[in-house]
Write a protein that holds these residues in place. Structure first.
Motif, PDB file in Angstrom:
ATOM      1  N   ASP A 101     -12.743  17.394  -0.772  1.00 16.71           N
ATOM      2  CA  ASP A 101     -13.459  17.670   0.474  1.00 16.71           C
ATOM      3  C   ASP A 101     -12.500  17.559   1.659  1.00 16.71           C
ATOM      4  O   ASP A 101     -11.402  17.011   1.568  1.00 16.71           O
ATOM      5  CB  ASP A 101     -14.675  16.763   0.637  1.00 16.71           C
ATOM      6  N   ARG A 102     -12.933  18.118   2.774  1.00 19.02           N
ATOM      7  CA  ARG A 102     -12.072  18.204   3.952  1.00 19.02           C
ATOM      8  C   ARG A 102     -11.656  16.827   4.469  1.00 19.02           C
ATOM      9  O   ARG A 102     -10.524  16.644   4.919  1.00 19.02           O
ATOM     10  CB  ARG A 102     -12.776  18.991   5.073  1.00 19.02           C
ATOM     11  N   ASP A 103     -12.549  15.853   4.394  1.00 17.61           N
ATOM     12  CA  ASP A 103     -12.205  14.507   4.854  1.00 17.61           C
ATOM     13  C   ASP A 103     -11.082  13.919   4.012  1.00 17.61           C
ATOM     14  O   ASP A 103     -10.174  13.258   4.539  1.00 17.61           O
ATOM     15  CB  ASP A 103     -13.427  13.583   4.791  1.00 17.61           C
ATOM     16  N   ALA A 104     -11.126  14.156   2.696  1.00 15.77           N
ATOM     17  CA  ALA A 104     -10.087  13.639   1.810  1.00 15.77           C
ATOM     18  C   ALA A 104      -8.747  14.297   2.106  1.00 15.77           C
ATOM     19  O   ALA A 104      -7.700  13.638   2.097  1.00 15.77           O
ATOM     20  CB  ALA A 104     -10.481  13.868   0.349  1.00 15.77           C
ATOM     21  N   ILE A 105      -8.770  15.589   2.393  1.00 12.28           N
ATOM     22  CA  ILE A 105      -7.525  16.285   2.719  1.00 12.28           C
ATOM     23  C   ILE A 105      -6.955  15.780   4.038  1.00 12.28           C
ATOM     24  O   ILE A 105      -5.751  15.522   4.158  1.00 12.28           O
ATOM     25  CB  ILE A 105      -7.756  17.806   2.767  1.00 12.28           C
ATOM     26  N   CYS A 106      -7.809  15.612   5.040  1.00 13.94           N
ATOM     27  CA  CYS A 106      -7.339  15.102   6.337  1.00 13.94           C
ATOM     28  C   CYS A 106      -6.789  13.684   6.198  1.00 13.94           C
ATOM     29  O   CYS A 106      -5.755  13.340   6.811  1.00 13.94           O
ATOM     30  CB  CYS A 106      -8.470  15.138   7.359  1.00 13.94           C
ATOM     31  N   SER A 107      -7.441  12.858   5.390  1.00 14.36           N
ATOM     32  CA  SER A 107      -6.958  11.508   5.158  1.00 14.36           C
ATOM     33  C   SER A 107      -5.594  11.537   4.464  1.00 14.36           C
ATOM     34  O   SER A 107      -4.695  10.753   4.802  1.00 14.36           O
ATOM     35  CB  SER A 107      -7.966  10.728   4.312  1.00 14.36           C
ATOM     36  N   ALA A 108      -5.445  12.456   3.508  1.00 14.20           N
ATOM     37  CA  ALA A 108      -4.158  12.589   2.816  1.00 14.20           C
ATOM     38  C   ALA A 108      -3.062  13.015   3.779  1.00 14.20           C
ATOM     39  O   ALA A 108      -1.928  12.521   3.706  1.00 14.20           O
ATOM     40  CB  ALA A 108      -4.290  13.595   1.674  1.00 14.20           C
ATOM     41  N   ILE A 109      -3.381  13.919   4.690  1.00 10.08           N
ATOM     42  CA  ILE A 109      -2.392  14.360   5.683  1.00 10.08           C
ATOM     43  C   ILE A 109      -1.919  13.177   6.531  1.00 10.08           C
ATOM     44  O   ILE A 109      -0.715  13.012   6.777  1.00 10.08           O
ATOM     45  CB  ILE A 109      -2.989  15.463   6.579  1.00 10.08           C
ATOM     46  N   GLU A 110      -2.855  12.346   6.970  1.00  2.99           N
ATOM     47  CA  GLU A 110      -2.476  11.171   7.758  1.00  2.99           C
ATOM     48  C   GLU A 110      -1.561  10.241   6.965  1.00  2.99           C
ATOM     49  O   GLU A 110      -0.561   9.727   7.492  1.00  2.99           O
ATOM     50  CB  GLU A 110      -3.724  10.405   8.187  1.00  2.99           C
ATOM     51  N   SER A 111      -1.904  10.018   5.693  1.00  5.02           N
ATOM     52  CA  SER A 111      -1.093   9.130   4.854  1.00  5.02           C
ATOM     53  C   SER A 111       0.301   9.699   4.639  1.00  5.02           C
ATOM     54  O   SER A 111       1.304   8.976   4.697  1.00  5.02           O
ATOM     55  CB  SER A 111      -1.789   8.916   3.495  1.00  5.02           C
ATOM     56  N   ILE A 112       0.370  10.995   4.392  1.00  6.36           N
ATOM     57  CA  ILE A 112       1.666  11.640   4.164  1.00  6.36           C
ATOM     58  C   ILE A 112       2.519  11.573   5.426  1.00  6.36           C
ATOM     59  O   ILE A 112       3.721  11.302   5.361  1.00  6.36           O
ATOM     60  CB  ILE A 112       1.448  13.094   3.698  1.00  6.36           C
ATOM     61  N   ALA A 113       1.905  11.795   6.583  1.00  7.25           N
ATOM     62  CA  ALA A 113       2.642  11.712   7.849  1.00  7.25           C
ATOM     63  C   ALA A 113       3.192  10.310   8.079  1.00  7.25           C
ATOM     64  O   ALA A 113       4.236  10.133   8.720  1.00  7.25           O
ATOM     65  CB  ALA A 113       1.743  12.128   9.009  1.00  7.25           C
ATOM     66  N   ALA A 114       2.496   9.308   7.531  1.00  6.99           N
ATOM     67  CA  ALA A 114       2.937   7.914   7.682  1.00  6.99           C
ATOM     68  C   ALA A 114       3.987   7.520   6.643  1.00  6.99           C
ATOM     69  O   ALA A 114       4.412   6.362   6.596  1.00  6.99           O
ATOM     70  CB  ALA A 114       1.730   6.981   7.578  1.00  6.99           C
ATOM     71  N   GLY A 115       4.384   8.470   5.808  1.00  4.38           N
ATOM     72  CA  GLY A 115       5.446   8.200   4.851  1.00  4.38           C
ATOM     73  C   GLY A 115       5.005   7.864   3.454  1.00  4.38           C
ATOM     74  O   GLY A 115       5.837   7.545   2.594  1.00  4.38           O
ATOM     75  N   ARG A 116       3.698   7.950   3.201  1.00  3.69           N
ATOM     76  CA  ARG A 116       3.213   7.636   1.863  1.00  3.69           C
ATOM     77  C   ARG A 116       3.095   8.899   1.013  1.00  3.69           C
ATOM     78  O   ARG A 116       2.997  10.012   1.538  1.00  3.69           O
ATOM     79  CB  ARG A 116       1.857   6.927   1.949  1.00  3.69           C
ATOM     80  N   THR A 117       3.090   8.720  -0.295  1.00  2.19           N
ATOM     81  CA  THR A 117       2.887   9.820  -1.232  1.00  2.19           C
ATOM     82  C   THR A 117       1.438   9.791  -1.708  1.00  2.19           C
ATOM     83  O   THR A 117       0.918   8.724  -2.041  1.00  2.19           O
ATOM     84  CB  THR A 117       3.828   9.696  -2.447  1.00  2.19           C
ATOM     85  N   VAL A 118       0.805  10.953  -1.721  1.00  2.00           N
ATOM     86  CA  VAL A 118      -0.597  11.042  -2.113  1.00  2.00           C
ATOM     87  C   VAL A 118      -0.734  12.035  -3.265  1.00  2.00           C
ATOM     88  O   VAL A 118      -0.430  13.217  -3.105  1.00  2.00           O
ATOM     89  CB  VAL A 118      -1.489  11.497  -0.934  1.00  2.00           C
TER      90      VAL A 118
END
Length: 211
Positions: free
Chosen positions: A109-126
């Motif tokens: 879902d879109r919320d999960a994708i947006c959350s993943a984008i935030e995590s990736i921008a913070a340097g984490r792997t999703v």
């Protein structure tokens, strides 16, 4: 805090536009651009340097994994999230090895994708659970298909053997005694399951140990 700038690249207009709207509406994200094919996506990444590029795996021109590899080669700094309908173990393994930061299935879902984008921008792997399982399968498959582990010195002896050098000549080139060279050769024979030089070279070539 500055919003995370995001590029969305997907050749399916309905999916691309829906995801772009979700990103534009998210308070922590900023839509930096969209692209319908891989070449346009790569051009935009070079031009606007988004924090995160969300890429469809299959696109005309350049695929998502192609773009991941190109970003790494050019050291552009944009982090990457691949979206795909399936979790392909070979694709995921190669993409992660190239520098991929995230992999989700397109039914997320879109919320999960947006959350993943935030995590990736913070340097984490999703990685989606399906992608984690596929990556593990890929690692196991690569390990099972690899040849025997040989040391750097054994690899040098093997290479010179393939060039037709005698044990004495190999010793001169590598500054080793003939006894030490023969010891390395004996170890190679055992690891490759052979009993003589020509067979060792043939097996090594088949296993990709000689490049």
């Amino acid at each position: 805090m500055e919003p995370v700038t995001v590029l969305v690249a997907d050749d399916h207009p309905v999916y691309r536009d829906g995801l772009a709207r979700a990103i534009a509406d998210h308070p922590a994200l900023e839509l930096a651009g969209t692209a319908a094919d891989g070449r346009r996506a790569m051009a935009l990444i070079r031009e606007i340097a988004p924090d995160v590029a969300v890429l469809d795996v299959r696109m005309p021109g350049l695929t998502g994994p192609d773009i991941v590899a190109e970003i790494a080669r050019e050291q552009l700094g944009t982090r990457t999230l691949l979206l795909s309908a399936i979790a392909d173990e070979h694709l995921i393994f190669d993409a992660v090895a190239s520098g991929l930061d995230g992999y989700l299935l397109k039914d997320a879902d879109r919320d999960a994708i947006c959350s993943a984008i935030e995590s990736i921008a913070a340097g984490r792997t999703v990685l989606a659970p399906e992608a984690q399982a596929a990556l593990a399968r890929g690692v196991r498959a690569r390990e099972s298909s690899r040849g025997p582990a040989i040391s750097p010195r054994e690899r040098e002896v093997l290479r010179l053997t393939a060039e037709g050098m005698s044990a004495a000549r190999i010793g001169e080139v590598l500054h080793l005694s003939p006894v030490t060279v023969k010891s390395h050769l004996h170890s190679l024979y055992e690891k490759l399951g052979v009993s003589e030089r020509a067979a060792a070279v043939a097996v090594a070539m088949r296993l990709g140990l000689l490049e």
